[in-house]
Design a protein around this motif. Structure first.
Motif, PDB file in Angstrom:
ATOM      1  N   ASN A 110       0.866  -1.201   0.043  1.00 24.34           N
ATOM      2  CA  ASN A 110      -0.091   0.014   0.108  1.00 24.34           C
ATOM      3  C   ASN A 110       0.773   1.259  -0.178  1.00 24.34           C
ATOM      4  N   ASN A 113       1.502   1.676  -3.548  1.00 25.42           N
ATOM      5  CA  ASN A 113       0.170   2.080  -3.974  1.00 25.42           C
ATOM      6  C   ASN A 113       0.064   3.613  -3.983  1.00 25.42           C
ATOM      7  N   ILE A 114       0.656   4.307  -2.788  1.00 26.02           N
ATOM      8  CA  ILE A 114       0.508   5.866  -2.576  1.00 26.02           C
ATOM      9  C   ILE A 114       1.877   6.566  -3.282  1.00 26.02           C
ATOM     10  N   GLY A 283      -4.718   5.623  -0.764  1.00 27.44           N
ATOM     11  CA  GLY A 283      -4.250   4.570   0.081  1.00 27.44           C
ATOM     12  C   GLY A 283      -4.854   4.511   1.524  1.00 27.44           C
ATOM     13  N   LYS A 428     -11.786   3.112  -0.304  1.00 30.87           N
ATOM     14  CA  LYS A 428     -10.774   1.954  -0.407  1.00 30.87           C
ATOM     15  C   LYS A 428     -11.372   0.955   0.718  1.00 30.87           C
TER      16      LYS A 428
END
Length: 429
Positions: A110, A113-114, A283, A428
Motif C-alpha cells: 500500500n 500504491n501511494i 491508500g 478503499k
C-alpha cells in the motif's frame, strides 16, 4: 508469558500449493508461490514463505503472477514481469530481521500504491495496519522522512517506511533512531545499511523497481474480496485520475433553480496540496478525511462510518500528535510519559500546561491546511469541522444533493474557503 511471546516468532507450516491458476472464461492467470532461502545462524539455508497471515494462527502464502494475460471488456490488466512485493527475492532482503509476515508485505504494497503518484520529488510514506500514519514530500529524502515521521511519531513506532530515493546517511540515521519493522527503498548509499543494522529486527528491502513506479499509475489488476461463504467479489483496481489542476473541477451546484459557486479560488500552494492529498487518499481506508499542509499530512482520519465523525477524529488526532511532537522536541520524551511523570510527582504540571498552551495557540498546525474528503459531504457539518479549525481549502468528490450547502459554508467562512471537486470517489475497503 514466554509461551505467549513465542507465538509471534513461530513460523507456521505452509500448506498452500506452489502453483495457482485462476481462469476467467478461456483466459488463465498462472501464479507461483514465493519462498526465500534464508541463511540461518548456523550457516544452513531454510526455505521459507510468509511467517504467518494477519494473526499468528493463520497460514498464508504470497503468489507472483508468472504467466497469462487478461483482457475483460475495455480493460487490459497488468501482465507478468511487473513484480514488486510479489517479486521480492532473497537478494533483495538486505537485512532479514524477523521473517516477514503478511502485514509487513501488505503495508509495503500500500505504500507503493501511494508513492507511485509521488515520483517527482523525494517522498516518504510510513504505514501501520495498511494505512498511512504520515506522508510527505521534501526537497531532500531526509526532509521528507522527517516530516512524515513528525506527522505521527506515536503511530510510526513499528511502522513500515517506503521511500522513492536511495537511502542516504542522514536519512538512515533518522530511521535508526526509531523502532521500525520495514524499510523499503530503491537503493542504499554507502554506509546507510551499516547504520540501519543497529536495529537487529528491522527488515530492509531493496526494490529497484521503485525507480519505475510511475509506470504503475495506469496499471489495473484484479482486486479480490473473499466472502465468509467461500464466494468471491472481483473488481478492477482503482486508478487515481487527479494528477494536475486540469483534472480538478470547479465547485458549482444548482438547487431549486439557484446557481452556487465558491467565491474564492485556491492558491497554487493549496492546489499542490490537493493533488498531493488525493494521492495519499488513494491508500487510506474509507470513510476518510485528511488535513494536508505544505506537502505533508497534518491529520489522518480513517475507516469511520460517518463523514462528520471522521473529520472530527482527524482533528482530534492532529491535536494529540502535535502535543506529542512539541513535548518530544522540548523534553525528549513522549507526551504520555510526561503526563505519567507528573502524576508520579517527578515533574511539574507547568511543563504540561506550557505544551498544552502551545498546541492551542498553534491549533495543532491545522490553520492553512487543505481538507481532503474521499467522497462528497452529505451535509455541510463535515466541511464545517475543517473550516472551524482554520482550513483554507477543501477537495472533495462532489455530487451530493447538498453541495450547495457546502459551497455556502465555504463562502460564509471568514476568511472565505476555496473548494474544488474531483468528480471521482476514492473509497478503499
Amino acid at each position: 508469558m514466554s509461551d505467549i511471546k513465542k507465538m509471534y516468532t513461530t513460523i507456521l507450516g505452509d500448506s498452500f500449493p506452489m502453483d495457482m491458476t485462476i481462469s476467467f472464461g478461456d483466459q488463465k492467470l498462472v501464479y507461483r508461490k514465493r519462498t526465500w532461502g534464508i541463511k540461518m545462524e548456523d550457516g544452513s539455508i531454510d526455505e521459507r514463505g510468509i511467517r504467518y497471515g494477519e494473526n499468528p494462527d493463520q497460514e498464508a502464502a504470497l503468489y507472483e503472477l508468472v504467466n497469462g494475460n487478461l483482457t475483460l471488456g475495455d480493460c487490459k490488466f497488468i501482465e507478468p514481469g511487473n513484480g514488486l512485493v510479489s517479486a521480492i527475492d532473497v537478494q533483495d532482503m538486505l537485512q532479514v530481521g524477523k521473517h516477514p509476515g503478511k502485514i509487513n508485505l501488505t503495508d509495503v504494497d500500500n505504500g507503493l500504491n501511494i508513492i507511485k503518484y509521488l515520483t517527482e520529488k523525494p517522498a516518504a510514506v510510513i504505514l501501520k495496519h495498511n494505512n498511512p500514519c504520515g506522508a510527505a514530500i521534501g526537497e531532500s529524502l531526509s526532509s521528507a522522512y522527517d516530516k512524515a515521521n513528525r506527522c505521527d511519531r506515536i503511530a510510526a513506532f513499528g511502522g513500515a517506511v517506503i521511500i522513492n530515493r536511495a537511502v542516504d546517511i542522514d536519512t538512515a540515521r533518522m530511521m535508526a533512531e526509531n523502532y521500525l519493522e520495514v524499510v523499503c527503498a530503491p537503493d542504499f548509499e554507502d554506509g546507510a545499511l551499516e547504520i540501519l543494522a543497529a536495529r537487529k529486527n528491522l527488515r530492509v528491502i531493496k526494490m529497484g523497481a521503485i525507480d519505475r513506479l510511475a509506470d504503475f499509475e495506469k496499471f489495473r489488476f484484479i482486486d479480490f474480496k473473499s466472502l465468509i461463504d467461500g464466494g468471491i467479489i472481483a473488481q478492477q483496481s482503482a486508478v487515481n485520475s487527479i494528477r494536475s489542476i486540469n483534472d480538478l473541477k470547479p465547485a458549482t451546484a444548482t438547487r431549486k433553480g439557484v446557481e452556487y459557486k465558491c467565491d474564492r479560488q485556491p492558491t497554487q500552494r493549496e492546489i499542490d496540496d490537493m493533488i498531493f492529498g488525493w494521492a495519499i487518499e488513494h491508500g487510506v481506508t474509507s470513510n476518510s478525511v485528511l488535513y494536508i499542509k505544505d506537502g505533508c499530512t497534518v491529520g489522518i482520519g480513517t475507516g469511520e462510518q460517518d463523514r462528520v465523525g471522521v473529520a472530527e477524529i482527524a482533528v482530534h488526532k492532529a491535536y494529540i500528535k502535535y502535543a506529542d511532537i512539541v513535548c518530544f522536541d522540548t523534553h525528549k520524551i513522549p507526551y504520555a510519559d510526561l503526563c505519567l511523570e507528573i502524576t508520579q510527582g517527578k515533574r511539574d504540571i507547568a511543563d504540561k500546561e506550557t505544551i498544552d498552551a502551545k498546541v492551542l495557540e498553534d491549533r495543532a498546525n491545522l490553520p492553512g491546511s487543505v481538507m481532503i474528503s474521499d467522497a462528497f459531504f452529505p451535509f455541510r457539518d463535515g466541511a464545517d469541522v475543517g473550516i472551524n479549525q482554520g482550513c483554507t481549502a477543501i477537495l472533495q468528490a462532489g455530487g451530493s444533493m447538498r453541495d450547495s450547502d457546502v459551497i455556502t459554508a465555504c463562502n460564509e467562512a471568514d476568511p472565505k474557503v476555496a473548494m474544488m471537486f474531483t468528480g471521482q470517489r476514492s473509497f478503499k475497503h
